[in-house]
Design a protein around this motif. Structure first.
Motif, PDB file in Angstrom:
ATOM      1  N   ARG A  88       1.096  -1.276  -0.025  1.00  0.00           N
ATOM      2  CA  ARG A  88       0.478   0.094  -0.048  1.00  0.00           C
ATOM      3  C   ARG A  88       0.747   1.609  -0.379  1.00  0.00           C
ATOM      4  O   ARG A  88       0.470   2.398   0.630  1.00  0.00           O
ATOM      5  CB  ARG A  88      -0.585   0.151   1.212  1.00  0.00           C
ATOM      6  CG  ARG A  88      -0.226  -0.134   2.913  1.00  0.00           C
ATOM      7  CD  ARG A  88      -1.181  -0.588   3.594  1.00  0.00           C
ATOM      8  NE  ARG A  88      -0.945  -0.521   5.108  1.00  0.00           N
ATOM      9  CZ  ARG A  88      -0.392  -1.908   5.599  1.00  0.00           C
ATOM     10  NH1 ARG A  88       0.162  -2.900   4.473  1.00  0.00           N
ATOM     11  NH2 ARG A  88       0.040  -1.404   6.930  1.00  0.00           N
ATOM     12  N   GLU A  92      -3.716   3.271   0.395  1.00  0.00           N
ATOM     13  CA  GLU A  92      -5.118   2.126   0.620  1.00  0.00           C
ATOM     14  C   GLU A  92      -5.456   1.604  -0.155  1.00  0.00           C
ATOM     15  O   GLU A  92      -5.323   0.246  -0.570  1.00  0.00           O
ATOM     16  CB  GLU A  92      -5.409   2.344   1.708  1.00  0.00           C
ATOM     17  CG  GLU A  92      -5.789   2.699   3.183  1.00  0.00           C
ATOM     18  CD  GLU A  92      -4.894   1.520   3.482  1.00  0.00           C
ATOM     19  OE1 GLU A  92      -5.095   0.452   3.656  1.00  0.00           O
ATOM     20  OE2 GLU A  92      -3.753   1.834   4.588  1.00  0.00           O
ATOM     21  N   THR A  94      -4.512   0.683  -3.415  1.00  0.00           N
ATOM     22  CA  THR A  94      -3.388   0.932  -4.925  1.00  0.00           C
ATOM     23  C   THR A  94      -3.441   0.338  -5.346  1.00  0.00           C
ATOM     24  O   THR A  94      -4.228  -1.281  -5.153  1.00  0.00           O
ATOM     25  CB  THR A  94      -2.407   1.916  -4.473  1.00  0.00           C
ATOM     26  OG1 THR A  94      -1.333   2.240  -4.894  1.00  0.00           O
ATOM     27  CG2 THR A  94      -1.565   0.178  -3.147  1.00  0.00           C
TER      28      THR A  94
END
Length: 196
Positions: A88, A92, A94
């Motif tokens: 991450r 968060e 991604t």
């Protein structure tokens, strides 16, 4: 035949671990076999903590011996980043592409490209018994991605002895030298005794 659950939702990681543990008289099961597992919050500051937490929580939840790992890329010039935040790194919600873009951007104009992949594999029983094993592999980060195998930072992680990035390695090559492969080799020495 003993069952061992792999506590990951990453299908490429499941394939990789199954390949490494294929010579044992055990049944490796995962979410691919219809098991549903809760999300375990990886809120520790070390690979060891996160790996053990995941293995223990899922072992107790399913009442099955469970293997979990936490792994990541540690870049020397970035003080060990992305480290435990590897999955991450760019936020968060991604993906691999955004994480890699952030990595290369942060290394712009930096000559030192030394890096290592670190993996801690933990195996836990529902009774709370847990053992952990650490594997590492040294490489360097290249700007232009190469290869289509693997996942995560593999296309940017160059491994000099093979003159390839991790994304250019075959499954067999990667299993022999990867951080996860190295950690699992150590686990394999104890596996038969642990699952008795």
């Amino acid at each position: 035949m003993k069952k061992i659950f792999l506590a990951t939702k990453n299908k490429k990681k499941i394939e990789e671990i199954k390949t490494i543990l294929s010579n044992y008289n055990i049944e490796i099961i995962s979410i691919n076999d219809g098991y549903d597992i809760p999300e375990v919050k990886e809120d520790g500051l070390t690979f060891m903590y996160n790996s053990q937490k995941k293995a223990l929580e899922i072992a107790k939840y399913l009442n099955i011996i469970t293997i979990a790992d936490d792994s990541g890329l540690c870049v020397e010039a970035l003080n060990g980043e992305p480290g435990v935040y590897s999955a991450r790194y760019a936020g968060e919600d991604t993906d691999d592409k955004k994480n890699n873009e952030k990595l290369i951007k942060n290394l712009k104009k930096i000559d030192n490209r030394n890096a290592k992949f670190v993996c801690v594999v933990s195996i836990a029983k529902p009774d709370g018994t847990v053992k952990s094993y650490t594997g590492e592999v040294i490489g360097e980060i290249i700007d232009i991605p190469r290869g289509t195998n693997g996942f995560g930072y593999d296309p940017h992680f160059y491994y000099e002895p093979f003159d390839k990035t991790f994304a250019e390695l075959t499954k067999e090559e990667k299993s022999k030298i990867s951080h996860r492969g190295n950690a699992l080799k150590l686990l394999k020495k104890d596996l038969v005794d642990f699952i008795k």
